[in-house]
Design a protein around this motif. Structure first.
Motif, mmCIF file in Angstrom:
data_model
loop_
_atom_site.group_PDB
_atom_site.id
_atom_site.type_symbol
_atom_site.label_atom_id
_atom_site.label_comp_id
_atom_site.label_asym_id
_atom_site.label_seq_id
_atom_site.Cartn_x
_atom_site.Cartn_y
_atom_site.Cartn_z
ATOM 1 N N MET A 1 8.489 27.706 29.324
ATOM 2 C CA MET A 1 9.039 27.515 27.988
ATOM 3 C C MET A 1 7.993 27.929 26.956
ATOM 4 N N LEU A 2 8.440 28.680 25.961
ATOM 5 C CA LEU A 2 7.565 29.129 24.882
ATOM 6 C C LEU A 2 8.113 28.639 23.546
ATOM 7 N N LYS A 3 7.217 28.403 22.602
ATOM 8 C CA LYS A 3 7.584 27.921 21.271
ATOM 9 C C LYS A 3 7.043 28.883 20.220
ATOM 10 N N TRP A 4 7.833 29.104 19.174
ATOM 11 C CA TRP A 4 7.396 29.976 18.093
ATOM 12 C C TRP A 4 6.262 29.316 17.317
ATOM 13 N N ASP A 5 5.151 30.039 17.201
ATOM 14 C CA ASP A 5 3.987 29.586 16.447
ATOM 15 C C ASP A 5 3.932 30.380 15.146
ATOM 16 N N GLU A 6 4.234 29.717 14.052
ATOM 17 C CA GLU A 6 4.336 30.411 12.770
ATOM 18 C C GLU A 6 3.002 31.027 12.324
ATOM 19 N N PRO A 7 1.874 30.298 12.396
ATOM 20 C CA PRO A 7 0.610 30.922 11.977
ATOM 21 C C PRO A 7 0.252 32.154 12.802
ATOM 22 N N GLN A 8 0.507 32.109 14.111
ATOM 23 C CA GLN A 8 0.180 33.247 14.969
ATOM 24 C C GLN A 8 1.256 34.327 14.950
ATOM 25 N N GLN A 9 2.453 33.974 14.436
ATOM 26 C CA GLN A 9 3.575 34.905 14.396
ATOM 27 C C GLN A 9 3.915 35.444 15.791
ATOM 28 N N GLN A 10 3.976 34.518 16.759
ATOM 29 C CA GLN A 10 4.352 34.891 18.114
ATOM 30 C C GLN A 10 4.775 33.642 18.888
ATOM 31 N N PHE A 11 5.409 33.860 20.046
ATOM 32 C CA PHE A 11 5.765 32.761 20.928
ATOM 33 C C PHE A 11 4.577 32.436 21.823
ATOM 34 N N VAL A 12 4.303 31.137 21.983
ATOM 35 C CA VAL A 12 3.189 30.696 22.819
ATOM 36 C C VAL A 12 3.710 29.738 23.889
ATOM 37 N N SER A 13 3.082 29.765 25.041
ATOM 38 C CA SER A 13 3.495 28.922 26.157
ATOM 39 C C SER A 13 3.229 27.456 25.853
ATOM 40 N N VAL A 14 4.239 26.597 26.123
ATOM 41 C CA VAL A 14 4.065 25.163 25.896
ATOM 42 C C VAL A 14 4.410 24.325 27.123
ATOM 43 N N GLN A 15 5.085 24.922 28.125
ATOM 44 C CA GLN A 15 5.409 24.142 29.325
ATOM 45 C C GLN A 15 5.732 25.064 30.487
ATOM 46 N N LEU A 16 5.187 24.727 31.669
ATOM 47 C CA LEU A 16 5.526 25.392 32.919
ATOM 48 C C LEU A 16 6.471 24.487 33.698
ATOM 49 N N ILE A 17 7.529 25.067 34.262
ATOM 50 C CA ILE A 17 8.580 24.284 34.905
ATOM 51 C C ILE A 17 8.764 24.780 36.337
ATOM 52 N N PRO A 18 8.485 23.959 37.354
ATOM 53 C CA PRO A 18 8.696 24.384 38.744
ATOM 54 C C PRO A 18 10.170 24.701 39.019
ATOM 55 N N THR A 19 10.427 25.885 39.568
ATOM 56 C CA THR A 19 11.792 26.305 39.899
ATOM 57 C C THR A 19 11.779 27.030 41.242
ATOM 58 N N ASN A 20 12.958 27.172 41.842
ATOM 59 C CA ASN A 20 13.108 27.837 43.136
ATOM 60 C C ASN A 20 14.064 29.022 43.003
ATOM 61 N N GLY A 21 13.511 30.207 42.819
ATOM 62 C CA GLY A 21 14.367 31.382 42.673
ATOM 63 C C GLY A 21 15.281 31.273 41.470
ATOM 64 N N ALA A 22 14.750 30.828 40.339
ATOM 65 C CA ALA A 22 15.573 30.604 39.140
ATOM 66 C C ALA A 22 16.185 31.916 38.642
ATOM 67 N N VAL A 23 17.489 31.883 38.368
ATOM 68 C CA VAL A 23 18.170 33.092 37.898
ATOM 69 C C VAL A 23 18.931 32.883 36.596
ATOM 70 N N ALA A 24 19.076 31.648 36.124
ATOM 71 C CA ALA A 24 19.828 31.424 34.880
ATOM 72 C C ALA A 24 19.497 30.057 34.297
ATOM 73 N N TRP A 25 19.526 29.998 32.962
ATOM 74 C CA TRP A 25 19.410 28.739 32.223
ATOM 75 C C TRP A 25 20.651 28.553 31.366
ATOM 76 N N GLU A 26 21.064 27.300 31.199
ATOM 77 C CA GLU A 26 22.161 26.956 30.290
ATOM 78 C C GLU A 26 21.706 25.804 29.396
#
Length: 238
Positions: free
Chosen positions: A125-150
């Motif tokens: 998961m990444l979050k928009w960082d306004e001062p840096q003007q880019q998305f930065v990583s905020v969380q790693l999520i263990p998954t098994n062959g992940a192919v879609a999010w809802e």
């Protein structure tokens, strides 16, 4: 600009994964979509459009180059005439993106399907960082062959469901629903749901009832199997 656009993710052309994907524009005179812009992609599997701060963006899930699953996916920003490269994001076998906004903050979550040796890797998961003007990583999520999010909201809470397709040695693996923790500003495990080669989730409401539908693709021996719809009982999906 009132023009309607359609982005197509091209994965492979028969000899290379490094191919152009296409953005098409609706032509009212011809009553069809016509080629508008070619964008170099690497084994692309999905596009996601989102809006942020009155600007339009496209993010592509690049699953692999010709030599590795560790390849950058890419965010593009509309400049008034075309989509321009905006940010590269390292991914592993990326298969899907989802975007959402919580408490005014913009998030992107990637479904990383696999590395060269395993399907049991982390999505991010990444979050928009306004001062840096880019998305930065905020969380790693263990998954098994992940192919879609809802992403969906239910009874005032926000949730994300991941379709886990493969746990290396089996397609019969749990997919998972995560719940947003507003205090920690991150996703927390909420419910494991047994699935078989899950390919996608869809959340919907009918007559005040809440449902999650999963598309099961295969169980390891057959592609002929049931998908199913789960109902929210006020505490979990059954």
């Amino acid at each position: 600009d009132d023009t309607h656009y359609l982005a197509v993710a091209n994965t492979f052309n028969g000899s290379t994964f490094e191919v152009n994907s296409q953005v098409f524009a609706w032509n009212a005179a011809q009553l069809q979509f016509i080629p508008f812009q070619s964008i170099l992609t690497r084994g692309s599997t999905a596009w996601r459009h989102f809006e942020m701060n009155d600007a339009h963006y496209l993010v592509v899930a690049n699953s692999k180059s010709d030599v590795t699953y560790q390849t950058d996916s890419e965010v593009f920003k509309w400049d008034g005439t075309q989509f321009m490269s905006f940010q590269l994001i390292p991914t592993q076998g990326a298969y899907d993106w989802v975007d959402f906004v919580i408490d005014g903050a913009h998030y992107l979550v990637v479904a990383n399907q696999r590395s060269a040796s395993s399907y049991q890797i982390v999505s991010e998961m990444l979050k928009w960082d306004e001062p840096q003007q880019q998305f930065v990583s905020v969380q790693l999520i263990p998954t098994n062959g992940a192919v879609a999010w809802e992403y969906f909201e239910l009874d005032g809470d926000a949730y994300l469901a991941v379709a886990n397709q493969n746990a290396d040695d089996t397609y019969q693996t749990n997919s998972e629903v995560f719940k947003w923790d507003s205090t920690r500003t991150q996703l927390t495990p909420f419910q494991l749901i047994p699935t078989k080669g899950a390919l996608n989730w869809e959340y919907f409401e009918v007559d005040g009832m809440h449902y999650l539908a999963v598309a099961n693709m295969r169980d390891g021996t057959s592609f002929s199997l049931d998908s199913y719809i789960l109902t929210w009982n006020g505490a979990c999906f059954l």
